[in-house]
Structures are given as C-alpha cells and as structure tokens.
Design a protein around this motif. Sequence first.
Motif, short mmCIF file in Angstrom:
data_model
loop_
_atom_site.label_atom_id
_atom_site.label_comp_id
_atom_site.label_asym_id
_atom_site.label_seq_id
_atom_site.Cartn_x
_atom_site.Cartn_y
_atom_site.Cartn_z
N GLY C 55 0.80 -1.14 0.11
CA GLY C 55 0.09 -0.15 0.17
C GLY C 55 0.89 1.23 -0.03
N LEU C 56 0.74 2.21 -0.97
CA LEU C 56 1.35 3.36 -0.96
C LEU C 56 0.75 4.50 -0.41
CD1 LEU C 56 2.62 2.63 -4.71
CD2 LEU C 56 3.82 2.02 -2.65
N GLY C 57 -0.39 4.37 0.29
CA GLY C 57 -0.66 5.38 1.21
C GLY C 57 -0.04 5.75 2.30
N GLY C 58 0.56 4.70 2.82
CA GLY C 58 1.29 5.13 3.93
C GLY C 58 1.85 3.86 5.08
N ALA C 59 0.73 3.13 4.88
CA ALA C 59 1.05 2.02 6.00
C ALA C 59 1.80 0.76 5.35
CB ALA C 59 -0.18 1.41 6.48
N ALA C 170 -10.03 17.96 5.83
CA ALA C 170 -9.91 17.17 7.20
C ALA C 170 -8.84 16.40 6.65
CB ALA C 170 -10.81 16.57 7.70
N TYR C 171 -7.52 16.57 7.44
CA TYR C 171 -6.45 15.52 7.27
C TYR C 171 -6.80 14.08 7.49
CZ TYR C 171 -2.07 13.33 8.40
OH TYR C 171 -0.98 12.32 8.46
N ILE C 172 -7.37 14.28 8.87
CA ILE C 172 -7.68 12.82 9.26
C ILE C 172 -8.75 12.11 8.62
CG2 ILE C 172 -10.18 13.47 10.82
CD1 ILE C 172 -7.10 11.08 12.03
N CYS C 173 -9.32 12.42 7.42
CA CYS C 173 -10.03 11.67 6.55
C CYS C 173 -9.27 10.70 5.84
CB CYS C 173 -11.11 12.45 5.90
SG CYS C 173 -12.52 13.09 6.85
N GLY C 174 -8.17 11.01 5.71
CA GLY C 174 -7.10 10.13 5.08
C GLY C 174 -6.99 8.76 5.79
N GLU C 175 -7.15 8.90 7.14
CA GLU C 175 -7.09 7.66 7.68
C GLU C 175 -8.10 6.77 7.14
OE1 GLU C 175 -7.63 4.65 10.89
OE2 GLU C 175 -9.16 6.27 10.29
N CYS C 390 -6.46 5.79 16.80
CA CYS C 390 -5.74 5.63 15.28
C CYS C 390 -4.41 6.06 15.24
CB CYS C 390 -6.71 6.61 14.23
SG CYS C 390 -6.07 8.29 14.00
N ALA C 391 -3.80 5.63 14.36
CA ALA C 391 -2.50 5.96 14.05
C ALA C 391 -2.01 7.70 14.19
CB ALA C 391 -1.87 5.35 12.94
N PHE C 392 -2.66 8.62 13.96
CA PHE C 392 -2.65 9.96 14.12
C PHE C 392 -2.06 10.08 15.52
CE2 PHE C 392 -3.40 14.30 15.28
CZ PHE C 392 -3.56 14.80 14.29
C1 LIG Z 1 -3.61 9.93 9.96
C2 LIG Z 1 -3.55 9.42 8.88
C3 LIG Z 1 -3.60 9.95 7.67
C4 LIG Z 1 -3.69 9.29 6.35
N1 LIG Z 1 -3.74 9.96 5.29
C5 LIG Z 1 -3.59 9.20 4.16
C6 LIG Z 1 -3.82 9.59 3.03
O1 LIG Z 1 -4.19 11.12 2.80
N2 LIG Z 1 -3.96 9.13 1.77
C7 LIG Z 1 -3.82 7.57 1.76
O2 LIG Z 1 -3.93 7.02 0.64
N3 LIG Z 1 -3.60 6.96 2.83
C8 LIG Z 1 -3.44 7.77 3.94
N4 LIG Z 1 -3.48 7.09 5.30
C9 LIG Z 1 -3.41 5.58 5.32
C10 LIG Z 1 -4.70 5.07 5.04
O3 LIG Z 1 -5.22 4.86 6.61
C11 LIG Z 1 -4.72 3.48 4.61
O4 LIG Z 1 -3.77 2.83 5.15
C12 LIG Z 1 -4.40 3.50 3.19
O5 LIG Z 1 -5.36 4.32 2.43
C13 LIG Z 1 -4.73 2.20 2.62
O6 LIG Z 1 -4.48 2.09 1.10
P1 LIG Z 1 -2.97 1.44 0.64
O7 LIG Z 1 -2.89 0.17 1.23
O8 LIG Z 1 -3.26 1.34 -0.95
O9 LIG Z 1 -1.84 2.34 1.08
C14 LIG Z 1 -3.57 7.89 6.44
C15 LIG Z 1 -3.46 7.07 7.79
C16 LIG Z 1 -3.37 7.94 8.90
C17 LIG Z 1 -3.41 6.98 10.09
#
Ligand SMILES: Cc1cc2nc3c(=O)[nH]c(=O)nc-3n(C[C@H](O)[C@H](O)[C@H](O)COP(=O)(O)O)c2cc1C
Lengths: 492, 162, 430
Positions: C55-59, C170-175, C390-392
């Motif tokens: 996953g390239l979103g972060g995790a 809202a940044y948190i909506c990325g979670e 959450c991870a925030f």
């Molecule tokens: C505080 C917080 C903010 C996040 N913001 C984003 C984000 O903006 N974009 C994103 O793709 N994932 C973000 N994530 C990760 C997502 O929760 C999630 O892991 C991801 O969308 C999964 O997609 P992936 O497996 O393709 O990476 C964020 C996580 C946290 C804890």
Amino acid sequence: MPILKIDGKDIEVPVGTSIIEAAKKAGIEIPHYCYHPGLSVAGNCRMCLVEVEKFPKLQISCYTPVTEGMVVHTQSERVKDAQQAVLEFLLVNHPLDCPVCDQSGECELQNYYMKYGLYDSRLMEDKVKKHKAVSIGPTVMLDGERCVLCSRCVRFCDEVTHTHEMGIVNRGDRAEIEVAPGKEVDNDYSGNVVDICPVGALTDKDFRFKCRVWFLAQTPSVCPGCSRGCNIEIHWNKERPYQTPGERVMRLKPRFNADVNKFWICDEGRYNYHWIDQGRLLKPMQKRRGVPHEVSWEEAFGTLSGLFLRPQEMGVIVSTDMTNGDLAMAQQLFVSELKVKNVAYQWIRKSGKEDELLMKADKTPNTRGAQALGFEDRSGEIYEQIEKGQIKILFLFGHNLMEILGKDQAEKMRSHLETLVILGPHAHEGINLADWALPSAVYAEKNGTFTNFEGRVQKISKAFPPMGMAKSEREILKEMARQAGIHINLTV
Amino acid sequence: MQAKFQMSSELKTELDKIVSQYETKQAALLPVLNLAQEKYGSISPEIESWVADYLQLPLMKVREVVSFYTLFHAEQKGKHHFQMCRNMSCMLRGCEEMIEYLKERLKLEDGQTSQDRCFSLSTVECLAACEMAPMMQLNDRYVGPLTKESIDQILKEIEINN
Amino acid sequence: MKSYPKILSKNFEVPHAQHIGVYLSGGGYEAARKVYTSWKPEQLIEEVKKSNLRGLGGAGFSTGMKWAFIPKDSTRPHYVVVNADEGEPGTFKDRYILCKDPHALVEGILIACFAVGSHKAFVYIRGEYVEPIRIFREAVREAHEKGFLGKNVFGTGYEVEIVIHQGAGAYICGEETALLESLEGKKGFPRLKPPFPAVKGVFGCPTVINNVETLACLPPIVNLGAEWFAKLGCEKNGGTRLYSVSGHVNRPGLYELPLGTPLREIIEEHAGGVWKGRQLKAVIPGGISASILRSDEVDIKMDFNSLARVGSMLGSAGVVVMDETTCMVTTLLVAARFFAHESCGQCSPCREGTGWVLKMIERIYEGHGRSQDLDNLLDIGKNMMGNTICAFGDAAPTPVISYITKFRAEFEYHVRHGKCDLEDRSQKSE
Ligand SMILES: Cc1cc2nc3c(=O)[nH]c(=O)nc-3n(C[C@H](O)[C@H](O)[C@H](O)COP(=O)(O)O)c2cc1C
Ligand code: SF4
Ligand code: SF4
Ligand code: FES
Ligand code: FES
C-alpha cells in the motif's frame, strides 16, 4: 465460557464479554469515562487501558472481548503510568474550580485523580476557553470547560431517546458539546444525561447548589410515578432534622435493574418528589362542630374502632398508590374480618403519557398489586350507594374527593355520609370534608412493595421516619383493629 | 422570524441526482453541503436546517459535520479567497514572508474578509502541492511558487478584471 | 544521472494523456480487459500478492493480502474505496495521477473491483482538489462512454460504477476508517478496530481501501507480470514509487524511482541537490508523520523495511529536505500546529496532547522556554503514543520526539537563550 485471568484471579464469563465487565464481575474496578454499559462503546477516553499478555500495546478494556486463556493485568506499572497520563491529559484544559463545582464529591475526574493521579503539575499553559454555564434545556446546565468529551450524553440522546439533540462540534482541543441551534435537551429522559456525565459538565438545575453530595444519604426505592416501577435511589439530606418544613429529599436517581428500567428513569419520575414534604398532614384531626381539632392517635383509634361494628353501612376506597402491605392490611381488616361488601380501589391518574422506553400510562405504582389482592375498580358503585344512603361510613385512602368528583359533587357526596375518614399524607382541600383526617406516611417513609405492570413485586425501603405524627396505613389499620379486638398478623 | 430558506429548483434536481448515487441519504451530506456552499457562498444556519430536512437528518448531525470540516464556513468569503499554505515545505521556502506581504497588500489579517467582500485571506495546512512552494489556493486554482512579484502580478490582474 | 523505467509516470509528459484516446493508444485498458475477459479473481489476487505491491498510502500493507481478507461467502455487496485524500504534508503524488493520468486510476479501480467482486467504487478526493476532481470526473465519463464502466464492462455483463466523493478539509479523513465515516456523511472520527474494513467497511459492508498510487500500479502488474514488477523494487517491496521531493532542493518535484533507491541519490541526483549551495541538515523521508533523519543518516535505501529499521518510515514517500539554515524549533512549531489543527479530537491523549504540545512549543519559540520543557515534551509525546484509536496519535508526537532527540542541543540553546542559535551564528558571521 472462556476462562481468563485478571490480576491473578480466574474468571469465567460468557463469550463476547469485555474485559472491563469481566473485571467488574471479579470485583476489580477499572477506571473509565466514556464506557457506559447502557450505551455503545466509544473507546475515546483511553482511561480503561489494561495490559493483556501477548499484546504489545495496552488495550482498552471496554472494547476488548475476553478470550480463553487471556491474562490481563490492571495494576502493572505500565497500566498505572498510562492511567496517570490520561488523567493528566484530561486536566490540561480542565478548570480548577472543584471548590465551586456542584459535582464535587461525585466527579470521576476528582476521584480518579485521588486514586491514580497525584503527579507534580506541569500544566502551566493557558486553558482553551469554552462555553460555561449554558442552559441547554429546562433541567440541564452545561459547562463546556469541565467536559471530558466522553460523548456519553451524545450517545444517550442518539441511542436511548433517539432525539439527537446533542453533539460534539469542532475538532481537536476546540471540540465541545453543543445543542442544535434553536433546540433544547428537552426529551422525556433528559435528566439521565446528568447522571451519566462522569464530571461536572452537565448539572441538574433542580439540584444545582442545593446540597453538597457528602451530606446525602441514599435509600433504594421504587419510583411511584407510574406502573413501570423504575428502581430508584432516594437521595436525602441527613443533616436536616425531619420535623422542619424544609424538604428532605434532594433528588431521585435511577438504580440499575436489568429487567425494569436498566440505567434510566424518566424526567416525570425524577422530579416527582417535591410533594413529599410539602403540605403534609402532620397530626390526626377530628372535626368537631365543623372545626378540625388535633387529636391524639389513641383518641382516634378508640373512636374509629367503634365504627367497625357497622360493616354493612361501610364503604372503603383504597388507592393504587398504596403498598402491597398497606393494601393487604386493608383487605384483611375490611374484607376478611369485617366482611365489608363495598371495598374497591379508585384508579386515578391512569391515562398519562406512555412510550416505548419506560413511561406507562398508569401513573400509579401498584394497580397490579391492588388487583392481585382482589380489589377492583368499583368506586363508582360505592358512590352510587352513598347517594342512595346505603353507605354511611366511608374510609377513603389517599384520595381527594374534590379532585375526583369536583367540588360540588364532592360536597354533595359528603352530605350523604355520616362519617368520612380520610387517611392520607397531604392536607389538601378535600381533607376539609373529612370528619377524621389521619396522617399517613409517603412511600419514602416506609418499607413495603409495589407490583409493577408486569407483575414484578419490588421492594421499597424507608429512607427516613414519617413526618410529624404520620404512620403507614398498615400501622394505622392494625392499631385500629387491635382496639376493636381484631388481631391481624400479616407476613407480607 | 426569518423566512424559511428555499433551495433553487435546478440545484434541488442536481442534489437529488447526487443523493441517488448513495446507499443512504446521510452519505450525500458532504457533496450536498459542498454544492450548497458553491452556490450560496457559505453554509448559513438556514442552509443547515434545509439540508437536515432534505436528507432527513437530525439538525445536530449536520451541525457537527459543518463544524468539523474546515472547508465549510458560515460566513461569506470574498470574491477572491487567498488561502496561503503555511505547512512545512512552504515554510521552508519562505511562505511566512509571502503571507506577511499579502496581509500588507490586502490590509487583512489571517481569517479576515475585506469590507467590500472582494478579498479573503486565510492560512491553511498543506495543500499537497509542495513542489510549488511557497504556494496558495486562489479560489479553485493552485498558484506557486509565489514571490512578491508574482503576488503583485496576481493582484494587478484582479484589478484589471474588476 | 541514473535513469529508471517510468511505470506510473510514463504518461505524465505525454500531451493530453488525460484523454481516453491518448490513453488507449498507449495500450490503455488492455490490462483491465484481459482481467475481465480471461482471468479469475483468485488468480488476480495471487498475482498481486506475488508482485510484492504494498500500500502506497502510507502503511505499506501488502495489497494482495488485504484483498484476500474480503470474505468470499458474503451476501452483502463489496465496495472498493479509493483514498485520494492526499493530506500528508510533503506529499503530492496522487494529484499528478489524477490530473495527468486519470485513466490509469480508472483502470486500476476496474481491476481492484474485479479482484474483490465489487460493483461500485467510491473515490474520496480531498476537497481542495477542484481541478483534479474535474479532470478525473471527465475521465470517468469517457470510460463510461466507451463501455469500460457501467452495466456491461467490456461486454462481460459485469457492472462497475464509480462515484466521486469530494472531501471537505480534514487531514484525518485520510485515515481509512475516518474516510469511511466521512463517506457516510459523518464527522471524520476514526473507528475502533476490529472490525477492519475488509469485514465491515462502508455501509457495514466488506470494503477494500486503497491509495490512488497503489491502484495505478495494477495495470502494469497485469500487463507485464508480477515477477517483473517485484524485480523493479527491492526485497519485499515491489515496483517503483512516486517520491514527492520538496523543501530546500534545487528541483522540487515528483520523481518515479524504484523502491529502495538511496535517499542521498534522490536528493542529490534527481532533485538537483540542496539549494543555494548549502549543506544538508535534515530530511523527513515519508511525510510529516515520519521521524526526521539527520544529514548523517541519509545513506539509506528508501523502502518500507529499511526505514522502519532506523525508526522512521517510508510512509507516503514525501521527502522534505532541510538545509543548514533551518531552525528546528520553527519546523517543530509548524508540525505541532498542523497536528493540533487536524486531530479529530476523539481520544483524550491526542486531543489534549496535540494542543498542549503546541502551546509549549509556541512558548519556547517565543523565547519563554523553561529548562524542564524539553523533557516534558518528550514525556508527553511518549504518553500519546500507542494509546489512541488511530495512528494519528502515533504520528503527532513523532516530530516532537524525533526533532528534539536528534537536535537536542539546538532546542536547549533556544530554551536557554530565548532565541535561535542560528540567528546568533549568522549575526556573528556578518
Ligand atoms: C492520520 C492518517 C492519515 C492518512 N492519510 C492518508 C492519505 O491522505 N492518503 C492515503 O492514501 N492514505 C492515508 N493514510 C493511510 C490509510 O489509512 C490507509 O492505510 C491507506 O489508504 C490504505 O491504502 P493502501 O494500502 O493502498 O496504502 C493515512 C493514515 C493515517 C493514520
Ligand atoms: S458533557 Fe459530560 S457526558 Fe457529555 S461528553 Fe462532556 S463529560 Fe461526557
Ligand atoms: S488518535 Fe487523534 S486523530 Fe486518531 S482518533 Fe484519536 S483523537 Fe482522532
Ligand atoms: S472507558 Fe474504555 S476508552 Fe473510555
Ligand atoms: S507544505 Fe505547502 S503545499 Fe505542502
């Protein structure tokens, strides 16, 4: 059922039980704010963290279900550190106004601070300003700065009453409780939000500044407000001598009963206590030449027991506000012993508000109990017979004829009677019709039971002695009977 | 008492279409508010209650959402809304100076709107365009990297078009 | 300069690549067509697992594994939700895909829907992305017109609809679970887990949430094979990445490079080195939530595992470069302000901690620091970590802890003298 270990104790609880509930079962208290067993789990306060072996992170015990063989520690250093940390966070923006806070003494922030907190304060930044002392409904006040944002009140309005008046606006440390513009927390159960607020953010206008909680004594009872029979606690002021005209009951609180009312009571019931100590009939009275005179109980018993020689001319109207013990005594004396034919209950307040949650239309607590003892709603027949001159003596329990029949009709009814005996706690207008007015005790002044609409027999306990010379109906009747040579032993 | 707010009928049709895309009415709340704000310039209390009625939601659920998201605002913004990024990459490349300069040029402080509703100035968190730092969002448009000269240029263009 | 294959950015320089005609002429939608007409979902999931796509979103969670969590026997609809909230400061890659190659995302969504048996995808795009939303909407319309979306995808009778959902700041909506709440029309309050979205996601149904960039990797994986993709990267980290490079470099921008490319190479070669001929001081390697690296720590491979090993993270691959003139108190102030602004406010440690930390750093910044402040900040940060929904709550104290720990002397100077030692240094040298 899974068996787990909490602080070394083996506990067996059903599948799906949370750690916090399992611990409670084992007598272990885990501190918490947002968790409330009557609401959904929010998991936001983070106060209930515990250590679970094999989990790297601390877990919130309100949300984590137990599993077979789980080993939980609620007292480890890590847990204590975490609890202290959470408390510290909650105090970052909490005002230092405990001395003037009405919740003082029953605030979980104060309590837990004493138990788990106690660190050197490093809270020296300015606190976030929020709304203080806002009236958010007819009975509820909000102090936003004291709120720990546990969301219990919001969940209550969403999940229990489905009225959705409350919410949390803004985000981060600017978040605060708000009520929708132009709306109020004005549902039939609003008082409960005060009960479930773990801190002094929500207070009850009815109780605010009335009494410090450490002056309160608590007595378990049952709400006499309707046939649901919600379990309550009577909170009364132990400092105040009961003979004074001041009110002894300071508030009513719900008492948990899984089958009847869970954690809640309705507002109608909650604020239904001011009458207890208001306008009480304090002494037995006898009317002589139209003027009421105080008499002693001995005089009253002596004279009134004489009436028992004329059961054929007698009518008895009991009330569904009476306890089973009082009703049973009336039943024994008038029906079994004296064989009085005209005995009935008068059913008043029988068509009030009813809802899905708790409120029942029958606003008296013991209709089922009266029915179970063989009483019937036949008061109309009794009035007819009085008018026909067949009944000359009426024993009336608790009722106000003026209210029931209207003033004129009541006076007319009175004129057909030779003797009207009224037993009741209050000196209302209708009392003036009586030849004999005998002060009886209210539910808070006696032990006994009520039978709710489902047939559940529930105990009430005496919080304090009857006011003035009042006695329970049961004692009054028993004594009167004894004077007439009738001995009744009730085991109810 | 204020007259009850009425949503225009074209907008209503558009909103109905949005709602039909979702499994629940509530799910349409953000897009509905976005569209309402685009059309009316702000989310007034009247719009809040209209939306609550329209989506059959408790008013408080709408209030909560409006207050939670930074893009919803109760007050009308100026015709030209300068949203200056103040996050890390923009800070590193001098956004503070740009913000100060813009404040001076517009005679506005952070969060203010000019009397004539021509300009609003806000500072915002990262807009995900850090490669053009220091940057801003001017209404719908991303602009950067900003210099005092480019800000002058933008203001000049606005003046000409007015 | 070393050059690498362009996979995700191959169309970025192609004129009008956002139009379906151009995309098709480059072999577009062939992968999706192949999957729909001749593959089985299990086969596709296996292939993606083998590709080591993370996953390239972060995790950085394995995408194939995530898909495999979707229950096979569920009778409820399944959903694909695309995370285009792109809020991590220092990151701007998804915007490029949405604007410059939107059909790659549409095709990726089609492939993901096929894998998990979904007929509807929600694309949650941050509210500020007005232009990207417009472009992506147009791409969806075009794909519909061609019959790649709708009731009869590639003539197979399989239905896929895409709904674009605009966020509202809202940044948190990325979670991911906050995103689901937001998608359902609520505040972005992250949910308690479990249940995970794969079991109970949007509208209570099994849901896969993937980032834009993750999904854009799918067409090349299908076209060129899992092994090819896996080999592009390094061990357990398949493919390339779009590195967003910003801050004090000569050429800030988006660079597609293999996973595992050394950080020093990214800064010095691709981004043109530190600007103004200055020395490197520090780098944030994966968005503002990642631990900062000192200049002596940049000889590191940019992949999930290598960065985790040094206590940082690749996260969103937002590389923020700081030169020697950077005041770390100021950078921490910016980070703390961001986290205090964006905390959803549910959990007590995060809600109160972010605000408290900000006030303390503001005080230090303004020259009123106290000797115990730094230790207190570290302790407060530690108390927030690991104890929230959450991870925030882990991200917010990361800058606090890593900046203070790695640049302790600078913070101490600031506390003691009420100002920056850099100011002093520059004044002395003048
Ligand atoms: C505080 C917080 C903010 C996040 N913001 C984003 C984000 O903006 N974009 C994103 O793709 N994932 C973000 N994530 C990760 C997502 O929760 C999630 O892991 C991801 O969308 C999964 O997609 P992936 O497996 O393709 O990476 C964020 C996580 C946290 C804890
Ligand atoms: S007012 Fe009380 S019950 Fe409501 S959120 Fe605040 S602390 Fe909790
Ligand atoms: S950690 Fe922070 S952002 Fe995450 S749920 Fe808790 S309060 Fe919200
Ligand atoms: S009681 Fe468990 S998190 Fe609040
Ligand atoms: S920091 Fe300004 S756009 Fe990212």
